[in-house]
Motif scaffolding. Structure first.
Motif, PDB file in Angstrom:
ATOM      1  N   ASN A 146      52.077  36.057  44.049  1.00  0.00           N
ATOM      2  CA  ASN A 146      52.977  35.988  43.519  1.00  0.00           C
ATOM      3  C   ASN A 146      53.441  36.048  42.279  1.00  0.00           C
ATOM      4  OD1 ASN A 146      53.473  35.700  47.071  1.00  0.00           O
ATOM      5  ND2 ASN A 146      52.638  33.713  46.276  1.00  0.00           N
ATOM      6  N   ASN A 147      52.511  36.695  41.679  1.00  0.00           N
ATOM      7  CA  ASN A 147      53.439  37.293  40.168  1.00  0.00           C
ATOM      8  C   ASN A 147      53.029  35.723  39.403  1.00  0.00           C
ATOM      9  OD1 ASN A 147      53.866  40.118  40.676  1.00  0.00           O
ATOM     10  ND2 ASN A 147      55.891  39.439  41.769  1.00  0.00           N
ATOM     11  N   TYR A 148      51.734  34.720  39.632  1.00  0.00           N
ATOM     12  CA  TYR A 148      51.886  33.889  39.299  1.00  0.00           C
ATOM     13  C   TYR A 148      51.398  33.576  37.555  1.00  0.00           C
ATOM     14  CZ  TYR A 148      56.159  31.548  41.605  1.00  0.00           C
ATOM     15  OH  TYR A 148      57.689  31.101  41.810  1.00  0.00           O
ATOM     16  N   PHE A 149      49.709  33.967  38.430  1.00  0.00           N
ATOM     17  CA  PHE A 149      48.874  34.139  37.820  1.00  0.00           C
ATOM     18  C   PHE A 149      47.877  35.416  38.031  1.00  0.00           C
ATOM     19  CE2 PHE A 149      47.575  31.788  41.510  1.00  0.00           C
ATOM     20  CZ  PHE A 149      46.849  32.570  41.933  1.00  0.00           C
ATOM     21  N   ASP A 150      47.132  36.111  37.352  1.00  0.00           N
ATOM     22  CA  ASP A 150      46.140  37.072  37.401  1.00  0.00           C
ATOM     23  C   ASP A 150      44.383  37.187  37.251  1.00  0.00           C
ATOM     24  OD1 ASP A 150      45.955  40.182  37.423  1.00  0.00           O
ATOM     25  OD2 ASP A 150      45.541  39.831  35.394  1.00  0.00           O
ATOM     26  N   LEU A 151      43.856  36.042  36.193  1.00  0.00           N
ATOM     27  CA  LEU A 151      42.983  35.816  36.140  1.00  0.00           C
ATOM     28  C   LEU A 151      41.960  37.312  35.886  1.00  0.00           C
ATOM     29  CD1 LEU A 151      42.149  33.415  39.285  1.00  0.00           C
ATOM     30  CD2 LEU A 151      42.653  32.553  36.443  1.00  0.00           C
ATOM     31  N   GLY A 152      42.877  38.214  35.581  1.00  0.00           N
ATOM     32  CA  GLY A 152      41.738  39.385  34.897  1.00  0.00           C
ATOM     33  C   GLY A 152      41.729  40.541  36.410  1.00  0.00           C
ATOM     34  N   TRP A 153      42.696  40.037  37.887  1.00  0.00           N
ATOM     35  CA  TRP A 153      42.327  41.584  38.344  1.00  0.00           C
ATOM     36  C   TRP A 153      42.498  42.221  38.195  1.00  0.00           C
ATOM     37  CZ3 TRP A 153      39.747  41.259  42.810  1.00  0.00           C
ATOM     38  CH2 TRP A 153      40.222  42.158  43.897  1.00  0.00           C
ATOM     39  N   ASP A 154      44.192  42.575  37.630  1.00  0.00           N
ATOM     40  CA  ASP A 154      45.133  43.691  37.531  1.00  0.00           C
ATOM     41  C   ASP A 154      43.611  45.168  36.099  1.00  0.00           C
ATOM     42  OD1 ASP A 154      46.988  43.204  38.739  1.00  0.00           O
ATOM     43  OD2 ASP A 154      47.919  42.210  37.586  1.00  0.00           O
ATOM     44  N   SER A 155      43.067  44.188  35.630  1.00  0.00           N
ATOM     45  CA  SER A 155      42.001  44.626  34.304  1.00  0.00           C
ATOM     46  C   SER A 155      40.701  45.284  35.063  1.00  0.00           C
ATOM     47  CB  SER A 155      41.465  43.880  33.072  1.00  0.00           C
ATOM     48  OG  SER A 155      40.759  43.414  34.348  1.00  0.00           O
ATOM     49  N   PHE A 156      40.773  45.743  36.470  1.00  0.00           N
ATOM     50  CA  PHE A 156      39.115  45.837  37.255  1.00  0.00           C
ATOM     51  C   PHE A 156      39.891  47.201  37.437  1.00  0.00           C
ATOM     52  CE2 PHE A 156      38.202  41.012  38.074  1.00  0.00           C
ATOM     53  CZ  PHE A 156      37.661  41.197  36.874  1.00  0.00           C
ATOM     54  N   ASP A 157      39.219  47.880  37.657  1.00  0.00           N
ATOM     55  CA  ASP A 157      39.359  49.271  38.523  1.00  0.00           C
ATOM     56  C   ASP A 157      39.265  49.320  40.375  1.00  0.00           C
ATOM     57  OD1 ASP A 157      35.691  49.284  39.426  1.00  0.00           O
ATOM     58  OD2 ASP A 157      35.895  50.219  37.346  1.00  0.00           O
ATOM     59  N   ASP A 158      39.412  50.258  40.062  1.00  0.00           N
ATOM     60  CA  ASP A 158      39.461  50.224  42.097  1.00  0.00           C
ATOM     61  C   ASP A 158      37.913  49.741  42.853  1.00  0.00           C
ATOM     62  OD1 ASP A 158      42.246  50.729  42.387  1.00  0.00           O
ATOM     63  OD2 ASP A 158      41.850  53.061  42.474  1.00  0.00           O
ATOM     64  N   ALA A 159      37.105  50.219  42.280  1.00  0.00           N
ATOM     65  CA  ALA A 159      35.965  50.129  42.696  1.00  0.00           C
ATOM     66  C   ALA A 159      35.051  48.436  42.839  1.00  0.00           C
ATOM     67  CB  ALA A 159      34.590  51.126  42.436  1.00  0.00           C
ATOM     68  N   THR A 160      35.529  47.726  41.269  1.00  0.00           N
ATOM     69  CA  THR A 160      35.553  46.699  41.565  1.00  0.00           C
ATOM     70  C   THR A 160      35.915  45.465  41.992  1.00  0.00           C
ATOM     71  OG1 THR A 160      34.965  46.447  39.333  1.00  0.00           O
ATOM     72  CG2 THR A 160      35.238  44.825  39.820  1.00  0.00           C
ATOM     73  N   LYS A 161      37.153  45.990  42.554  1.00  0.00           N
ATOM     74  CA  LYS A 161      38.348  45.305  43.772  1.00  0.00           C
ATOM     75  C   LYS A 161      37.683  44.942  44.782  1.00  0.00           C
ATOM     76  CE  LYS A 161      42.500  45.428  40.855  1.00  0.00           C
ATOM     77  NZ  LYS A 161      44.051  46.248  40.544  1.00  0.00           N
ATOM     78  N   ALA A 162      37.467  46.406  45.328  1.00  0.00           N
ATOM     79  CA  ALA A 162      37.256  47.203  46.637  1.00  0.00           C
ATOM     80  C   ALA A 162      35.487  45.716  46.280  1.00  0.00           C
ATOM     81  CB  ALA A 162      36.867  47.803  46.704  1.00  0.00           C
TER      82      ALA A 162
END
Length: 203
Positions: A146-162
Motif C-alpha cells: 500500500n505504498n508504505y514500504f518497499d524493502l527493496g522489492w522494486d529493485s528486483f527484476d521480473d524473473a527475481t520477483k516471480a
C-alpha cells in the motif's frame, strides 16, 4: 473440535481427488503460466473453481491462498517456538497468570483469560480491516504494501520477483499442510515433533 478437524480432513482429501479430463478453454489456459503453477502438477484446479476463466475470481482466490499461507507459516513457527519452551516474560493478566503457564496448542485457548481472547480477536480484526488489505491496487494479488514500504522489492527484476513469489506461495502451501498436521496429531495425542529429551544425541 473433532468435527472441525474431520471437516478439514475431508476438504484436504477432496483437494487430492483426480480432476476430470476436459478440454481446456483459452481463458483457463492463461492461468497455466501464472505463479504457482509448478511441477509436477502444474496448473491444478480439481474442483473447477476458475473453470470459467474469470480473472477477478482467480485473483481473489490467489489473494486468499497467499494470506492463508502467510498465516500458516507464522502458525507453524509459533507452534515450534512454543514447543521449545520459549515464552514471553511477565504475566498475561492482573491476577498473576504468567505467560509461562500458558500451554501450547489447543489447550492455550482454555488457559488464556477471557479478556485476552477478546484482545486477540480485536487485534486480528484490526489487521484484517485496516492492514492486511490492498487499498491502492497492488502489483499482484497479495501485494499489501500500500505504498508504505518497499524493502527493496522494486529493485528486483521480473524473473527475481516471480521466483520469490513462487517460493512464498509454495512455502505457504506447505505450511498450511504442516499446521493442519500439527493440529490433527495434537488432538490424536501423537506428537510429530521430535523431543529433545528423548534424543540419543543428548549429552
Amino acid at each position: 473440535m473433532k468435527t472441525i478437524i474431520a471437516a478439514s480432513l475431508v476438504a484436504s482429501a477432496a483437494a487430492f481427488a483426480p480432476a476430470q479430463q476436459a478440454s481446456k478453454s483459452s481463458s483457463v489456459a492463461a492461468f497455466e503460466g501464472d505463479i504457482g503453477a509448478t511441477l509436477p502438477l502444474g496448473f491444478w484446479d480439481p474442483l473447477g473453481l476458475v473453470a470459467d476463466g474469470d480473472q477477478a475470481k482467480f485473483d481473489r482466490l490467489r489473494l486468499t491462498e497467499v494470506k492463508h499461507g502467510r498465516i500458516a507459516m507464522l502458525a507453524v513457527v509459533g507452534n515450534l517456538i512454543q514447543e521449545a519452551g520459549v515464552r514471553l516474560p511477565g504475566s498475561i493478566d492482573l491476577s498473576g497468570t504468567k505467560f509461562a503457564d500458558i500451554p501450547n496448542g489447543y489447550a492455550a485457548l482454555e488457559a488464556i483469560p477471557y479478556a485476552g481472547k477478546l484482545q486477540l480477536f480485536a487485534f486480528i480484526g484490526f489487521l484484517e480491516v485496516f492492514v492486511m488489505r490492498d487499498f491502492v491496487g497492488g502489483e499482484f494479488p497479495g501485494d499489501l504494501r500500500n505504498n508504505y514500504f518497499d524493502l527493496g522489492w522494486d529493485s528486483f527484476d521480473d524473473a527475481t520477483k516471480a521466483r520469490k513469489r513462487s517460493i512464498e506461495l509454495n512455502q505457504g502451501r506447505a505450511a498450511m499442510m504442516g499446521i493442519l498436521g500439527l493440529m490433527v496429531h495434537e488432538q490424536l495425542g501423537v506428537s510429530i515433533i521430535p523431543s529433545i529429551a528423548d534424543s540419543e544425541y543428548l549429552l
